[in-house]
Design a protein around this motif. Structure first.
Motif, PDB file in Angstrom:
ATOM      1  N   ILE A   1       0.832  -1.204   0.000  1.00 41.72           N
ATOM      2  CA  ILE A   1       0.000   0.000   0.000  1.00 41.72           C
ATOM      3  C   ILE A   1       0.867   1.255   0.000  1.00 41.72           C
ATOM      4  N   ARG A   2       1.906   1.279   0.835  1.00 39.41           N
ATOM      5  CA  ARG A   2       2.771   2.466   0.909  1.00 39.41           C
ATOM      6  C   ARG A   2       3.507   2.697  -0.410  1.00 39.41           C
ATOM      7  N   HIS A   3       3.873   1.599  -1.083  1.00 40.14           N
ATOM      8  CA  HIS A   3       4.534   1.749  -2.381  1.00 40.14           C
ATOM      9  C   HIS A   3       3.565   2.362  -3.395  1.00 40.14           C
ATOM     10  N   ILE A   4       2.323   1.924  -3.363  1.00 36.95           N
ATOM     11  CA  ILE A   4       1.315   2.484  -4.273  1.00 36.95           C
ATOM     12  C   ILE A   4       1.103   3.961  -3.987  1.00 36.95           C
ATOM     13  N   VAL A   5       0.937   4.294  -2.713  1.00 34.93           N
ATOM     14  CA  VAL A   5       0.703   5.701  -2.334  1.00 34.93           C
ATOM     15  C   VAL A   5       1.855   6.588  -2.815  1.00 34.93           C
ATOM     16  N   LYS A   6       3.063   6.101  -2.664  1.00 37.62           N
ATOM     17  CA  LYS A   6       4.248   6.885  -3.022  1.00 37.62           C
ATOM     18  C   LYS A   6       4.399   7.050  -4.525  1.00 37.62           C
ATOM     19  N   ASN A   7       3.984   6.061  -5.304  1.00 37.27           N
ATOM     20  CA  ASN A   7       4.318   6.047  -6.732  1.00 37.27           C
ATOM     21  C   ASN A   7       3.128   6.175  -7.681  1.00 37.27           C
ATOM     22  N   ASN A   8       1.945   6.346  -7.144  1.00 32.45           N
ATOM     23  CA  ASN A   8       0.751   6.395  -7.990  1.00 32.45           C
ATOM     24  C   ASN A   8       0.556   7.794  -8.585  1.00 32.45           C
ATOM     25  N   VAL A   9       1.459   8.177  -9.463  1.00 26.69           N
ATOM     26  CA  VAL A   9       1.477   9.545 -10.006  1.00 26.69           C
ATOM     27  C   VAL A   9       0.288   9.823 -10.915  1.00 26.69           C
ATOM     28  N   ASN A  10      -0.296   8.774 -11.503  1.00 29.43           N
ATOM     29  CA  ASN A  10      -1.425   8.959 -12.418  1.00 29.43           C
ATOM     30  C   ASN A  10      -2.775   8.713 -11.760  1.00 29.43           C
ATOM     31  N   GLN A  11      -2.752   8.586 -10.416  1.00 30.25           N
ATOM     32  CA  GLN A  11      -3.995   8.475  -9.642  1.00 30.25           C
ATOM     33  C   GLN A  11      -4.887   7.320 -10.110  1.00 30.25           C
ATOM     34  N   ILE A  12      -4.273   6.169 -10.349  1.00 29.99           N
ATOM     35  CA  ILE A  12      -5.029   4.986 -10.730  1.00 29.99           C
ATOM     36  C   ILE A  12      -5.791   4.467  -9.511  1.00 29.99           C
ATOM     37  N   GLU A  13      -7.031   4.097  -9.709  1.00 28.11           N
ATOM     38  CA  GLU A  13      -7.849   3.588  -8.602  1.00 28.11           C
ATOM     39  C   GLU A  13      -7.492   2.129  -8.319  1.00 28.11           C
ATOM     40  N   PHE A  14      -7.486   1.757  -7.038  1.00 28.95           N
ATOM     41  CA  PHE A  14      -7.195   0.387  -6.625  1.00 28.95           C
ATOM     42  C   PHE A  14      -8.371  -0.203  -5.864  1.00 28.95           C
ATOM     43  N   GLY A  15      -8.480  -1.532  -5.940  1.00 28.92           N
ATOM     44  CA  GLY A  15      -9.471  -2.252  -5.156  1.00 28.92           C
ATOM     45  C   GLY A  15      -8.878  -3.553  -4.643  1.00 28.92           C
ATOM     46  N   PHE A  16      -9.431  -4.061  -3.535  1.00 27.51           N
ATOM     47  CA  PHE A  16      -8.927  -5.275  -2.890  1.00 27.51           C
ATOM     48  C   PHE A  16     -10.101  -6.092  -2.377  1.00 27.51           C
ATOM     49  N   GLU A  17      -9.871  -7.378  -2.181  1.00 26.09           N
ATOM     50  CA  GLU A  17     -10.790  -8.217  -1.414  1.00 26.09           C
ATOM     51  C   GLU A  17     -10.114  -8.478  -0.076  1.00 26.09           C
ATOM     52  N   ILE A  18     -10.750  -8.050   1.007  1.00 32.42           N
ATOM     53  CA  ILE A  18     -10.124  -8.143   2.318  1.00 32.42           C
ATOM     54  C   ILE A  18     -10.997  -8.938   3.281  1.00 32.42           C
ATOM     55  N   ARG A  19     -10.365  -9.507   4.275  1.00 35.84           N
ATOM     56  CA  ARG A  19     -11.088 -10.208   5.345  1.00 35.84           C
ATOM     57  C   ARG A  19     -11.282  -9.212   6.479  1.00 35.84           C
ATOM     58  N   ASN A  20     -12.502  -8.824   6.713  1.00 36.85           N
ATOM     59  CA  ASN A  20     -12.797  -7.756   7.662  1.00 36.85           C
ATOM     60  C   ASN A  20     -12.195  -8.014   9.033  1.00 36.85           C
ATOM     61  N   GLU A  21     -12.477  -9.197   9.610  1.00 32.29           N
ATOM     62  CA  GLU A  21     -12.150  -9.427  11.021  1.00 32.29           C
ATOM     63  C   GLU A  21     -10.653  -9.532  11.292  1.00 32.29           C
TER      64      GLU A  21
ATOM     65  N   ARG B   1      -6.003   2.394   8.620  1.00 32.50           N
ATOM     66  CA  ARG B   1      -5.489   3.752   8.480  1.00 32.50           C
ATOM     67  C   ARG B   1      -4.570   3.873   7.266  1.00 32.50           C
ATOM     68  N   GLU B   2      -3.692   2.888   7.066  1.00 32.41           N
ATOM     69  CA  GLU B   2      -2.791   2.924   5.910  1.00 32.41           C
ATOM     70  C   GLU B   2      -3.572   2.796   4.608  1.00 32.41           C
ATOM     71  N   MET B   3      -4.559   1.922   4.575  1.00 33.00           N
ATOM     72  CA  MET B   3      -5.345   1.735   3.364  1.00 33.00           C
ATOM     73  C   MET B   3      -6.114   3.002   2.996  1.00 33.00           C
ATOM     74  N   SER B   4      -6.522   3.759   3.999  1.00 33.45           N
ATOM     75  CA  SER B   4      -7.284   4.985   3.737  1.00 33.45           C
ATOM     76  C   SER B   4      -6.452   6.061   3.050  1.00 33.45           C
ATOM     77  N   LYS B   5      -5.124   5.896   3.048  1.00 31.45           N
ATOM     78  CA  LYS B   5      -4.242   6.882   2.412  1.00 31.45           C
ATOM     79  C   LYS B   5      -4.139   6.697   0.905  1.00 31.45           C
ATOM     80  N   LEU B   6      -4.682   5.583   0.401  1.00 30.98           N
ATOM     81  CA  LEU B   6      -4.627   5.347  -1.043  1.00 30.98           C
ATOM     82  C   LEU B   6      -5.411   6.436  -1.767  1.00 30.98           C
TER      83      LEU B   6
END
Length: 242
Positions: free
Chosen positions: A87-107, A115-120
């Motif tokens: 996630i931090r690598h994406i935040v740092k290098n996503n110069v073209n503002q490409i949208e990302f999505g994930f499948e996550i396990r909530n619990e 908090r880190e994911m919200s920075k995307l």
């Protein structure tokens, strides 16, 4: 052993089009849901190295056409420390503002991960599996649910993300030991939390553990892919259609 597509020069990133690219960082799953095929054979999780992932991501992030990247890992936050590095690598290098999505396990999410994911940048929704809240149905498909943790993390996502974020919660209808009234309870539960529903009928994929229980639960299944359940002994054909 699978060679990288873009950082090796085997493919030009500008050839993949605009709309969506499915990106894989690992295979396998630690969970044992009986309708799922991700864990089949063993529970070993095989991961690409971070060096490889970063190299491929850098090529994808350089695209001026690509609009969306979906990370197709069965559970992106399986290894939280590793996922945060991605996630931090994406935040740092996503110069073209490409949208990302994930499948996550909530619990299994921690507050740090949320908090880190919200920075995307340019993230419009978060997807997470629930499938059902009904205990008998969860037990029948070998799935666990910590409802208190689930609700706590919904609140944390709302706390850290922009107000416009959509929380997509997966629900499955046609599960064993389930019926229309119980499914409506799940629908109401998700809507009362202010989330959106992604719904689909249960599928019984050939080779999954649930296939062995077809007779036990009275499943009638479509002959053709994606092998959707038509009805079962507790969920009638009429109610499935309704």
């Amino acid at each position: 052993d699978i060679p990288p597509l873009f950082s090796s020069g085997a493919m030009d990133v500008n050839q993949i089009g605009e709309k969506i690219y499915s990106f894989e960082t690992l295979r396998g799953c630690q969970f044992n849901c009986s309708y799922c095929f991700h864990h089949k054979g063993c529970h070993k999780i095989r991961k690409y190295s971070l060096e490889r992932i970063f190299a491929e991501l850098d090529m994808l992030l350089s695209s001026k056409k690509l609009k969306y990247i979906w990370i197709i890992d069965p559970c992106f936050n399986d290894d939280e420390e590793r996922s945060i590095q991605i996630i931090r690598h994406i935040v740092k290098n996503n110069v073209n503002q490409i949208e990302f999505g994930f499948e996550i396990r909530n619990e299994t999410m921690s507050e740090v991960f949320i908090r880190e994911m919200s920075k995307l940048p340019n993230i419009k929704f978060v997807a997470m599996g629930l499938q059902t809240t009904q205990k008998e149905s969860l037990e029948a498909v070998n799935r666990e649910l910590n409802i208190e943790k689930f609700e706590e993390n919904i609140r944390l996502v709302k706390k850290y993300f922009d107000k416009d974020i959509s929380i997509h919660v997966d629900l499955i209808f046609g599960l064993p030991n389930n019926n229309l009234e119980k499914y409506k309870e799940d629908v109401n539960y998700v809507l009362e939390m202010g989330c959106e529903i992604f719904t689909q009928p249960l599928k019984i994929l050939p080779g999954t553990d649930l296939e062995k229980d077809i007779a036990k639960y009275g499943f009638v299944v479509a002959d053709e892919p994606p092998y959707e359940v038509v009805y079962n002994s507790s969920f009638s054909y009429q109610d499935m259609n309704e």
